[in-house]
Design a protein around this motif. Structure first.
Motif, PDB file in Angstrom:
ATOM      1  N   ASP A   1      15.627  -9.270   6.772  1.00 47.52           N
ATOM      2  CA  ASP A   1      15.637 -10.583   7.409  1.00 47.52           C
ATOM      3  C   ASP A   1      14.662 -10.635   8.579  1.00 47.52           C
ATOM      4  OD1 ASP A   1      17.511 -11.238   5.626  1.00 47.52           O
ATOM      5  OD2 ASP A   1      19.226 -11.040   6.967  1.00 47.52           O
ATOM      6  N   LYS A   2      14.736  -9.580   9.404  1.00 41.95           N
ATOM      7  CA  LYS A   2      13.853  -9.535  10.566  1.00 41.95           C
ATOM      8  C   LYS A   2      13.161  -8.175  10.597  1.00 41.95           C
ATOM      9  CE  LYS A   2      17.293 -12.118  13.106  1.00 41.95           C
ATOM     10  NZ  LYS A   2      18.380 -11.915  14.054  1.00 41.95           N
ATOM     11  N   PRO A   3      12.101  -7.981   9.828  1.00 44.55           N
ATOM     12  CA  PRO A   3      11.429  -6.687   9.831  1.00 44.55           C
ATOM     13  C   PRO A   3      10.935  -6.346  11.231  1.00 44.55           C
ATOM     14  CG  PRO A   3      10.153  -8.321   8.630  1.00 44.55           C
ATOM     15  CD  PRO A   3      11.452  -8.944   8.964  1.00 44.55           C
ATOM     16  N   PRO A   4      10.913  -5.026  11.581  1.00 44.67           N
ATOM     17  CA  PRO A   4      10.504  -4.640  12.930  1.00 44.67           C
ATOM     18  C   PRO A   4       9.142  -5.220  13.289  1.00 44.67           C
ATOM     19  CG  PRO A   4      11.307  -2.760  11.695  1.00 44.67           C
ATOM     20  CD  PRO A   4      11.246  -3.884  10.745  1.00 44.67           C
ATOM     21  N   VAL A   5       8.228  -5.209  12.354  1.00 49.69           N
ATOM     22  CA  VAL A   5       6.917  -5.809  12.582  1.00 49.69           C
ATOM     23  C   VAL A   5       6.586  -6.608  11.331  1.00 49.69           C
ATOM     24  CG1 VAL A   5       4.479  -5.344  12.982  1.00 49.69           C
ATOM     25  CG2 VAL A   5       6.195  -3.854  13.985  1.00 49.69           C
ATOM     26  N   SER A   6       5.990  -7.756  11.520  1.00 56.37           N
ATOM     27  CA  SER A   6       5.706  -8.651  10.408  1.00 56.37           C
ATOM     28  C   SER A   6       4.942  -7.955   9.282  1.00 56.37           C
ATOM     29  CB  SER A   6       4.886  -9.830  10.923  1.00 56.37           C
ATOM     30  OG  SER A   6       4.384 -10.549   9.839  1.00 56.37           O
ATOM     31  N   ARG A   7       5.489  -8.082   8.056  1.00 60.01           N
ATOM     32  CA  ARG A   7       4.816  -7.491   6.894  1.00 60.01           C
ATOM     33  C   ARG A   7       3.456  -8.135   6.693  1.00 60.01           C
ATOM     34  NH1 ARG A   7       8.104  -4.337   3.799  1.00 60.01           N
ATOM     35  NH2 ARG A   7      10.333  -4.691   4.070  1.00 60.01           N
ATOM     36  N   GLU A   8       3.380  -9.446   6.991  1.00 60.18           N
ATOM     37  CA  GLU A   8       2.115 -10.158   6.767  1.00 60.18           C
ATOM     38  C   GLU A   8       0.995  -9.557   7.613  1.00 60.18           C
ATOM     39  OE1 GLU A   8       5.000 -11.686   7.200  1.00 60.18           O
ATOM     40  OE2 GLU A   8       5.263 -12.652   5.249  1.00 60.18           O
ATOM     41  N   ILE A   9       1.312  -9.246   8.868  1.00 56.04           N
ATOM     42  CA  ILE A   9       0.283  -8.673   9.752  1.00 56.04           C
ATOM     43  C   ILE A   9      -0.160  -7.311   9.202  1.00 56.04           C
ATOM     44  CG2 ILE A   9      -0.158  -7.756  12.082  1.00 56.04           C
ATOM     45  CD1 ILE A   9       1.774  -9.886  13.138  1.00 56.04           C
ATOM     46  N   THR A  10       0.817  -6.499   8.775  1.00 58.86           N
ATOM     47  CA  THR A  10       0.496  -5.181   8.223  1.00 58.86           C
ATOM     48  C   THR A  10      -0.385  -5.322   6.986  1.00 58.86           C
ATOM     49  OG1 THR A  10       2.677  -4.474   8.981  1.00 58.86           O
ATOM     50  CG2 THR A  10       1.512  -2.974   7.540  1.00 58.86           C
ATOM     51  N   TRP A  11      -0.042  -6.290   6.137  1.00 55.38           N
ATOM     52  CA  TRP A  11      -0.835  -6.534   4.931  1.00 55.38           C
ATOM     53  C   TRP A  11      -2.270  -6.909   5.300  1.00 55.38           C
ATOM     54  CZ3 TRP A  11      -0.923  -7.103  -0.482  1.00 55.38           C
ATOM     55  CH2 TRP A  11       0.176  -6.538  -1.135  1.00 55.38           C
ATOM     56  N   CYS A  12      -2.418  -7.822   6.283  1.00 55.90           N
ATOM     57  CA  CYS A  12      -3.764  -8.274   6.679  1.00 55.90           C
ATOM     58  C   CYS A  12      -4.594  -7.094   7.185  1.00 55.90           C
ATOM     59  CB  CYS A  12      -3.662  -9.345   7.779  1.00 55.90           C
ATOM     60  SG  CYS A  12      -3.034 -10.893   7.153  1.00 55.90           S
ATOM     61  N   VAL A  13      -3.985  -6.264   8.042  1.00 61.85           N
ATOM     62  CA  VAL A  13      -4.708  -5.105   8.584  1.00 61.85           C
ATOM     63  C   VAL A  13      -5.081  -4.155   7.448  1.00 61.85           C
ATOM     64  CG1 VAL A  13      -4.536  -3.106  10.134  1.00 61.85           C
ATOM     65  CG2 VAL A  13      -3.589  -5.293  10.842  1.00 61.85           C
ATOM     66  N   ALA A  14      -4.145  -3.950   6.508  1.00 63.56           N
ATOM     67  CA  ALA A  14      -4.406  -3.038   5.386  1.00 63.56           C
ATOM     68  C   ALA A  14      -5.566  -3.537   4.529  1.00 63.56           C
ATOM     69  CB  ALA A  14      -3.148  -2.883   4.543  1.00 63.56           C
ATOM     70  N   ILE A  15      -5.584  -4.839   4.257  1.00 65.80           N
ATOM     71  CA  ILE A  15      -6.667  -5.410   3.435  1.00 65.80           C
ATOM     72  C   ILE A  15      -8.004  -5.272   4.168  1.00 65.80           C
ATOM     73  CG2 ILE A  15      -7.567  -7.562   2.418  1.00 65.80           C
ATOM     74  CD1 ILE A  15      -5.222  -6.361   0.826  1.00 65.80           C
ATOM     75  N   LEU A  16      -7.982  -5.501   5.495  1.00 67.77           N
ATOM     76  CA  LEU A  16      -9.213  -5.331   6.290  1.00 67.77           C
ATOM     77  C   LEU A  16      -9.720  -3.888   6.205  1.00 67.77           C
ATOM     78  CD1 LEU A  16      -8.647  -7.402   9.553  1.00 67.77           C
ATOM     79  CD2 LEU A  16     -10.464  -7.705   7.862  1.00 67.77           C
ATOM     80  N   LEU A  17      -8.784  -2.944   6.295  1.00 69.12           N
ATOM     81  CA  LEU A  17      -9.151  -1.526   6.187  1.00 69.12           C
ATOM     82  C   LEU A  17      -9.724  -1.219   4.804  1.00 69.12           C
ATOM     83  CD1 LEU A  17      -6.161   0.279   7.976  1.00 69.12           C
ATOM     84  CD2 LEU A  17      -8.507   0.120   8.771  1.00 69.12           C
ATOM     85  N   CYS A  18      -9.094  -1.807   3.781  1.00 70.79           N
ATOM     86  CA  CYS A  18      -9.573  -1.608   2.399  1.00 70.79           C
ATOM     87  C   CYS A  18     -11.008  -2.080   2.268  1.00 70.79           C
ATOM     88  CB  CYS A  18      -8.724  -2.425   1.424  1.00 70.79           C
ATOM     89  SG  CYS A  18      -7.227  -1.640   0.936  1.00 70.79           S
TER      90      CYS A  18
END
Lengths: 289, 111
Positions: free
Chosen positions: A153-170
């Protein structure tokens, strides 16, 4: 008279597997005190492993199969055979070392060449930034138990932000890899890895590698979200196992530097530890009276 | 509207064992009850997986007891059948009884 101390190894395994289900562990200990049969106890523990970890085991094998199948598909426009040849001759160089570290996926320029690592890195980066932010703004909270429901319900840190950073790294890593392949081809035109370098090749490489890693990220998220286990850890583990042949063969045949052996082991053990521990608390079921 | 029967054979055995045991139904006596009545051994992990599924469906409830030394300081988890669980058992019994009554008498190995 019955034995009251159950087999130590079986109990250790039971505590690892049935962590969070104290009632089950207590029941088995109590019943062992009455029966005193090590065979019965071991059978119960092994059944617990099968019941509790069956979904994880099946999923790990499925992701492993995915890695093996994906390992047969190279990035369009890159000559994987020539790159593999170059990697085999590059023992001791940074490329040779990195090729060993990726379990051969890099030297084959497969669609999973970047693996799940960009997601792992992104998760760590975002967690550290979030922690630093909370510390600087004075919102640091004491550690507390997190329920599975709370986490989703309330992830410690937004999954969306993690996804965006991961895609940028990719994208960044894929561009780096595409440029590296092009330059290697320019230096050795006789054994060019890329036949037609240019913008199209770079775009194709970025899209293919990013899509490959994004697919792994999606699988990882689904495994975690359904509460089956730590998805990131499972996918990471499957990547290591799938790359064992690509890693061990150069080591056995002496094509890889001994430094690679130490680096490979240390790096993977460290990452596995961080990934496993970082998300473990979020998935431990908490017993409430 | 068509209604789906929830409990499977083992689910039903677990619920009935809980009803027979009443208060004090936790893992060990539940599995012992099923083993004694069915003659089959029960894996504790399978039992707990079933109990968790039944609890999720709202057919049973549970609460933690006091920790004891013989359990390595671990608490027992006591289970009980909920009102919904009781309704489900009655419905299942009614269906099985109706089906059973429609069968010719069992003679030897042949139905």
């Amino acid at each position: 008279m019955t034995r009251t101390v159950p087999p130590v190894v079986a109990t250790w395994l039971l505590k690892r597997v049935a962590r969070g289900n104290e009632a089950l562990i207590g029941d088995l200990l109590e019943e062992y005190g009455r029966r005193g049969s090590a065979v019965w106890y071991w059978r119960q523990v092994l059944t617990t492993v099968l019941v509790v970890r069956s979904k994880e085991a099946v999923l790990t094998v499925a992701v492993l199969a995915l890695y093996v199948i994906g390992g047969r598909f190279s990035v369009p426009g890159a000559n994987a055979d020539r790159l593999t040849l170059m990697a085999s001759r590059a023992a001791g160089t940074p490329f040779g070392l990195f090729s060993v570290l990726t379990g051969g996926q890099l030297s084959g320029v497969t669609i999973f060449a970047l693996g799940i690592m960009p997601y792992v890195s992104a998760a760590l980066i975002v967690q550290v930034i979030a922690l630093a932010w909370r510390f600087l703004t004075g919102n640091a909270r004491p550690h507390r138990d997190v329920r599975v429901a709370d986490f989703h319900d309330k992830p410690p840190v937004s999954r969306e932000i993690t996804w965006c950073v991961a895609i940028l790294l990719c994208i960044t890593q894929a561009i780096g890899l595409a440029l590296f392949l092009e330059r290697s081809s320019a230096i050795n035109p006789g054994v060019a890895i890329v036949a037609y370098p240019g913008l199209m090749f770079r775009i194709t490489t970025v899209l293919t590698l990013t899509a490959g890693t994004a697919g792994l990220m999606l699988i990882s998220d689904q495994i975690s979200r359904r509460g089956i286990g730590n998805g990131m850890f499972l996918v990471f583990l499957a990547g290591i196992v799938a790359g064992l042949s690509g890693t061990l063969l150069p080591l056995i045949t002496g094509q890889a530097d001994p430094i690679a052996v130490v680096s490979y082991t240390a790096l993977h053990v460290t990452i596995a530890g961080v990934v496993s521990h970082g998300y473990r608390r979020a998935f431990v079921p908490v017993e409430h009276a | 509207m068509e209604r789906r029967l929830n409990p499977g054979a083992f689910d039903l055995m677990v619920i009935l064992a809980l009803m027979r045991l009443g208060e004090g139904a936790y893992g060990v006596p539940i599995s012992r009850e099923i083993e004694q009545t069915s003659g089959r051994s029960v894996a504790q992990a399978t039992l707990y997986a079933t109990l968790a599924r039944l609890e999720k469906k709202g057919l049973i409830g549970s609460q933690l007891g006091e920790p004891t030394a013989e359990r390595g300081g671990r608490a027992k988890r006591y289970f009980h059948v909920t009102a919904k669980g009781l309704r489900e058992v009655r419905d299942t019994q009614r269906v099985f009884t109706s089906l059973w009554n429609g069968l010719p008498k069992l003679k030897g190995d042949l139905a």
